[in-house]
Scaffold this active site. Structure first.
Site, mmCIF file in Angstrom:
data_model
loop_
_atom_site.group_PDB
_atom_site.id
_atom_site.type_symbol
_atom_site.label_atom_id
_atom_site.label_comp_id
_atom_site.label_asym_id
_atom_site.label_seq_id
_atom_site.Cartn_x
_atom_site.Cartn_y
_atom_site.Cartn_z
ATOM 1 N N ASP A 138 17.520 45.015 14.732
ATOM 2 C CA ASP A 138 16.306 44.207 16.348
ATOM 3 C C ASP A 138 14.759 44.197 15.669
ATOM 4 O O ASP A 138 14.560 45.764 15.217
ATOM 5 C CB ASP A 138 16.876 44.577 17.121
ATOM 6 C CG ASP A 138 15.793 43.425 18.456
ATOM 7 O OD1 ASP A 138 15.440 42.483 18.493
ATOM 8 O OD2 ASP A 138 15.609 44.242 19.400
ATOM 9 N N HIS A 145 3.487 42.453 22.298
ATOM 10 C CA HIS A 145 4.934 43.191 23.056
ATOM 11 C C HIS A 145 4.386 44.176 22.186
ATOM 12 O O HIS A 145 4.741 45.929 23.038
ATOM 13 C CB HIS A 145 6.015 42.766 22.546
ATOM 14 C CG HIS A 145 7.116 43.887 22.742
ATOM 15 N ND1 HIS A 145 7.186 44.404 24.241
ATOM 16 C CD2 HIS A 145 8.198 44.520 21.872
ATOM 17 C CE1 HIS A 145 8.418 44.587 24.325
ATOM 18 N NE2 HIS A 145 8.364 45.243 23.243
ATOM 19 N N ARG A 154 0.119 55.238 24.859
ATOM 20 C CA ARG A 154 -0.318 55.693 24.659
ATOM 21 C C ARG A 154 -2.163 54.719 24.455
ATOM 22 O O ARG A 154 -2.314 53.738 23.777
ATOM 23 C CB ARG A 154 -0.264 55.604 22.963
ATOM 24 C CG ARG A 154 0.913 56.965 22.352
ATOM 25 C CD ARG A 154 0.582 55.909 20.895
ATOM 26 N NE ARG A 154 0.800 54.955 20.769
ATOM 27 C CZ ARG A 154 1.897 53.818 20.621
ATOM 28 N NH1 ARG A 154 3.521 54.842 20.600
ATOM 29 N NH2 ARG A 154 2.461 52.625 20.010
ATOM 30 N N GLU A 209 14.476 41.499 27.345
ATOM 31 C CA GLU A 209 14.181 41.695 25.917
ATOM 32 C C GLU A 209 14.054 39.709 25.675
ATOM 33 O O GLU A 209 15.294 39.598 25.072
ATOM 34 C CB GLU A 209 13.923 42.087 25.814
ATOM 35 C CG GLU A 209 13.115 43.630 25.307
ATOM 36 C CD GLU A 209 13.442 44.535 24.590
ATOM 37 O OE1 GLU A 209 13.593 44.185 23.753
ATOM 38 O OE2 GLU A 209 12.407 45.578 24.806
ATOM 39 N N GLU A 211 13.769 37.089 23.260
ATOM 40 C CA GLU A 211 13.580 37.517 21.909
ATOM 41 C C GLU A 211 14.340 35.333 21.403
ATOM 42 O O GLU A 211 14.673 35.410 21.700
ATOM 43 C CB GLU A 211 14.472 38.323 21.304
ATOM 44 C CG GLU A 211 13.648 39.685 21.658
ATOM 45 C CD GLU A 211 14.201 40.964 21.085
ATOM 46 O OE1 GLU A 211 15.291 40.987 19.847
ATOM 47 O OE2 GLU A 211 13.957 41.890 21.349
ATOM 48 N N ASP A 243 18.055 40.828 24.109
ATOM 49 C CA ASP A 243 18.597 42.340 24.208
ATOM 50 C C ASP A 243 17.825 43.194 25.371
ATOM 51 O O ASP A 243 16.517 43.712 25.434
ATOM 52 C CB ASP A 243 17.146 42.889 23.236
ATOM 53 C CG ASP A 243 17.145 44.642 22.531
ATOM 54 O OD1 ASP A 243 18.078 44.701 22.883
ATOM 55 O OD2 ASP A 243 16.588 44.832 22.150
ATOM 56 N N ARG A 247 15.770 50.871 30.725
ATOM 57 C CA ARG A 247 14.032 51.416 29.711
ATOM 58 C C ARG A 247 14.400 53.590 30.162
ATOM 59 O O ARG A 247 13.498 53.795 29.422
ATOM 60 C CB ARG A 247 13.122 50.967 30.913
ATOM 61 C CG ARG A 247 12.670 49.385 30.518
ATOM 62 C CD ARG A 247 13.002 49.072 29.257
ATOM 63 N NE ARG A 247 12.376 47.716 28.916
ATOM 64 C CZ ARG A 247 12.454 47.490 28.037
ATOM 65 N NH1 ARG A 247 12.746 47.929 26.676
ATOM 66 N NH2 ARG A 247 11.893 46.363 27.562
ATOM 67 N N GLN A 250 16.450 54.625 27.546
ATOM 68 C CA GLN A 250 15.623 54.690 25.755
ATOM 69 C C GLN A 250 13.796 55.616 26.524
ATOM 70 O O GLN A 250 14.240 56.543 24.894
ATOM 71 C CB GLN A 250 14.779 53.382 26.105
ATOM 72 C CG GLN A 250 13.973 52.442 24.893
ATOM 73 C CD GLN A 250 13.527 51.334 25.284
ATOM 74 O OE1 GLN A 250 13.541 50.260 25.771
ATOM 75 N NE2 GLN A 250 13.034 50.937 23.712
ATOM 76 N N LYS A 263 20.207 50.473 24.514
ATOM 77 C CA LYS A 263 19.888 48.896 24.151
ATOM 78 C C LYS A 263 21.321 47.992 23.582
ATOM 79 O O LYS A 263 21.759 47.246 23.610
ATOM 80 C CB LYS A 263 19.408 49.297 22.632
ATOM 81 C CG LYS A 263 18.496 48.933 22.493
ATOM 82 C CD LYS A 263 16.735 47.999 23.006
ATOM 83 C CE LYS A 263 16.159 48.404 22.793
ATOM 84 N NZ LYS A 263 14.716 47.484 23.011
ATOM 85 N N THR A 267 23.298 42.417 24.367
ATOM 86 C CA THR A 267 22.811 41.545 24.084
ATOM 87 C C THR A 267 23.483 40.145 23.693
ATOM 88 O O THR A 267 24.712 40.091 23.039
ATOM 89 C CB THR A 267 22.647 41.935 22.054
ATOM 90 O OG1 THR A 267 22.129 43.201 21.497
ATOM 91 C CG2 THR A 267 21.368 41.294 21.606
ATOM 92 N N THR A 369 10.809 41.733 20.503
ATOM 93 C CA THR A 369 10.860 40.243 22.314
ATOM 94 C C THR A 369 8.987 40.112 21.895
ATOM 95 O O THR A 369 8.193 40.306 21.035
ATOM 96 C CB THR A 369 9.810 41.490 23.267
ATOM 97 O OG1 THR A 369 10.883 42.540 23.339
ATOM 98 C CG2 THR A 369 9.550 40.726 24.453
ATOM 99 N N GLU A 383 6.613 44.479 30.588
ATOM 100 C CA GLU A 383 5.158 44.331 30.590
ATOM 101 C C GLU A 383 4.645 43.377 31.943
ATOM 102 O O GLU A 383 3.406 43.709 31.395
ATOM 103 C CB GLU A 383 5.104 43.510 29.013
ATOM 104 C CG GLU A 383 5.225 44.145 27.463
ATOM 105 C CD GLU A 383 5.531 42.901 26.893
ATOM 106 O OE1 GLU A 383 3.866 42.135 27.004
ATOM 107 O OE2 GLU A 383 5.869 42.447 25.896
HETATM 108 MN MN MN Z 1 14.156 44.172 20.897
#
Ligand code: MN
Length: 435
Positions: A138, A145, A154, A209, A211, A243, A247, A250, A263, A267, A369, A383
Site C-alpha cells: 500500500d 491525504h 504535526r 480509506e 483507494e 484499506d 486508527r 495504528q 490494517k 482490505t 487514500t 480527514e
Molecule cells: Mn491506505
C-alpha cells in the site's frame, strides 16, 4: 501520440441493451474481467466480462461461439478461471482479446446470437478475487491525504521532506484481501490508555480509506528493476480498494515501523478489473504544483509526463444500520479525483522494483487514500472529521466520527471525458460487524 483505438470509439454500441444506457458502468468501451460462478451453484470459477448489467461467461463463450484462431489460446486460461495466466501473457495479448471482445459484443456482430446464450445477470453471479494475490503493497500517493493526516499530528510541518521525492509505501498483507460485498469484523488490538498499560480489546476508531488497487500483469525477475517505459506495459488493470484502518491500533503500534495489525485485518477490492487499455481516453498529463521538484530520472519519462495520470472520479458512501432500517438511502461522504495523486501508477511500480525487488503476476498495489484539497474531498473519516474532532451529521440526524457496527461503506469510481463514453469501476461495499 494516439493512445486510443477503435475499441474506444464513442459511437460503438452493444447488442446487450443495458450496456448502452447513459451512466452504465460497463458499456462496450469498458470490458473489465472478473472471476465468478453462478450464485448457489457448486461449479468451478471462470472468468467473465461485465457488459451492461450482464456477465459474458468466457467458459461458455469459448466453447459455444466461433472465434478467430489466434483468440482461442487467450480464451483457454479464462475459461479455466485462471485470470492470472492471462495477465501474465502481456499487453499484446490483452489488446488482442479486448479487440475481439469489442467486435463480438458490438451491435451487428455475427457472434451475437451465440454469445446471447452465454450471458448471466450480474445479480446472479457470485464474484471471487480476480486471482491469487502473492503480495500486497500500500502506497501513500495522495498528497492531500498525506498533508491532512500529517497536519493532525504535526500542524506546523504536515508534509515530511521526503514526500516530494520518494513514493512512500509499506508492505501490506495479501491473505486478508477480500472481494467486496460481505462484512468486515471490527478487529481487536492494543490501544493506548491514560495509564502506562495499554488496553487490549475491540478497536473504537475504525475507518475506511478510499483507494485504487493496481494489478500487476507481468512481473520482473529478482534483481532486475522495471524502467518507467516498461512499467506501463506491465500494469494490467485497476479496481477500487478499501484499506480498512483501525486508527487507535495504528497510533499505538506504528512507531517506528509503520502500519501492521491496524490494517492487516481486512482490505476490500471491487471484483471487476478495468484494464489500462480501457482507461486510455482518460489519461492526462502529470501536473505538479509550481516550484515542486521534478521526479528523479528513474521515476520520469516523456510518456508519464504526457499521459501518466488518470482522470477517475471517486466517491465514498455510507448507510448506517438505522438508515437501512428506516429505508433511507446511503449518503455520500466525499468525492475526489485520482488526478490529485502525486505519483502515477507507473511511478509506483518503477519505484517498487528500483532496488531489484521482484513483483509477480497478480501482485496488488494500493495507491493510498485519494483525497482532494477541499472540504468534502477527504477519502477517509480521519480527514473528513479532522481526527474525530468534528463529527459528521448525517441526513437522519445521526453523528459519525468513525465507523459504528452495522455501517455499510460503499466506494464507487468512474471516468468521464469529452469525446469518450463514460466507464465505471463498479463499486465495493463492506458492512462493519461487531468485534
Ligand atoms: Mn491506505
Amino acid at each position: 501520440m494516439t493512445i486510443t483505438d477503435r475499441t474506444h470509439d464513442p459511437a460503438l454500441r452493444s447488442w446487450v441493451a443495458s450496456a448502452n444506457l447513459p451512466g452504465a458502468d460497463f458499456p462496450v468501451q469498458n470490458l473489465p474481467l472478473g472471476r465468478f460462478r453462478r450464485r448457489g451453484v457448486d461449479e468451478p470459477l471462470r472468468v467473465g466480462v461485465a457488459i451492461g448489467d450482464q456477465v459474458l461467461d468466457l467458459k461458455l463463450a469459448a466453447a459455444q461461439c466461433p472465434w478467430a484462431e489466434e483468440i482461442h489460446p487467450l480464451l483457454e486460461p479464462l475459461a479455466a478461471g485462471d485470470l492470472a495466466a492471462f495477465m501474465a501473457l502481456g499487453r499484446p495479448a490483452w489488446k488482442a482479446l479486448r479487440a475481439a471482445l469489442s467486435a463480438a459484443l458490438a451491435e451487428g456482430s455475427d457472434q451475437g446470437p451465440f454469445l446471447e446464450l452465454c450471458l448471466l445477470p450480474q445479480s446472479q453471479a457470485e464474484m471471487a478475487l480476480p486471482c491469487r494475490i502473492g503480495d500486497y503493497t500500500d502506497f501513500f500517493a495522495g498528497i492531500h491525504h498525506a498533508r491532512a493526516a500529517g497536519a493532525l499530528f504535526r500542524p506546523e510541518n504536515p508534509l515530511l521532506p521526503n514526500y516530494q521525492w520518494v513514493p512512500i509505501g509499506y508492505h501490506g498483507r495479501a491473505s486478508s484481501v477480500i472481494v467486496g460485498g460481505g462484512s468486515v469484523k471490527r478487529p481487536h488490538g492494543q490501544v493506548r490508555t491514560s495509564t502506562e498499560v495499554p488496553r487490549f480489546g475491540p478497536s473504537r476508531r475504525l475507518d475506511y480509506e478510499l483507494e485504487l488497487g493496481l494489478w500487476v500483469g507481468v512481473g520482473n525477475p529478482l534483481g532486475t528493476p522495471v524502467t518507467m517505459a516498461q512499467a506501463e506495459q506491465r500494469l494490467f488493470g485497476i479496481t477500487l480498494l478499501n484499506d480498512w484502518s483501525a486508527r487507535d491500533l495504528q497510533a499505538w503500534e506504528s512507531q517506528p515501523l509503520g502500519p501492521f495489525l491496524a490494517k492487516s485485518f481486512a482490505t476490500s477490492v471491487s471484483p471487476w478489473v478495468v484494464s489500462f487499455e480501457a482507461l486510455a481516453p482518460f489519461r492526462r498529463p502529470l501536473t505538479r504544483p509550481e516550484g515542486d521538484p521534478d521526479p528523479l530520472p528513474y521515476l520520469d519519462s516523456d510518456f508519464n509526463r504526457a499521459h501518466g495520470a488518470i482522470e477517475i472520479t471517486l466517491e465514498a458512501w455510507l448507510q448506517t444500520a438505522r438508515m437501512r432500517k428506516q429505508g433511507l438511502p446511503a449518503v455520500r461522504l466525499s468525492r475526489s479525483s485520482a488526478l490529485d495523486a502525486y505519483w502515477t501508477p507507473a511511478q509506483l511500480l518503477a519505484h517498487h522494483t528500483s532496488n531489484g525487488c521482484n513483483l509477480n503476476t497478480g501482485d496488488l498495489l494500493g495507491t493510498g487514500t485519494l483525497s482532494g484539497a477541499q472540504p468534502g474531498q477527504g477519502g477517509c473519516l480521519l480527514e473528513l472529521t479532522r481526527g474525530g474532532r468534528e463529527p459528521l451529521t448525517l441526513a437522519d440526524g445521526e453523528q459519525r466520527a468513525l465507523l459504528e457496527d452495522g455501517d455499510t461503506v460503499t466506494l464507487k469510481a468512474w471516468c468521464e471525458a469529452p469525446g469518450a463514453v463514460r466507464i465505471g469501476l463498479g463499486a465495493v461495499s463492506g458492512t462493519v460487524a461487531p468485534a
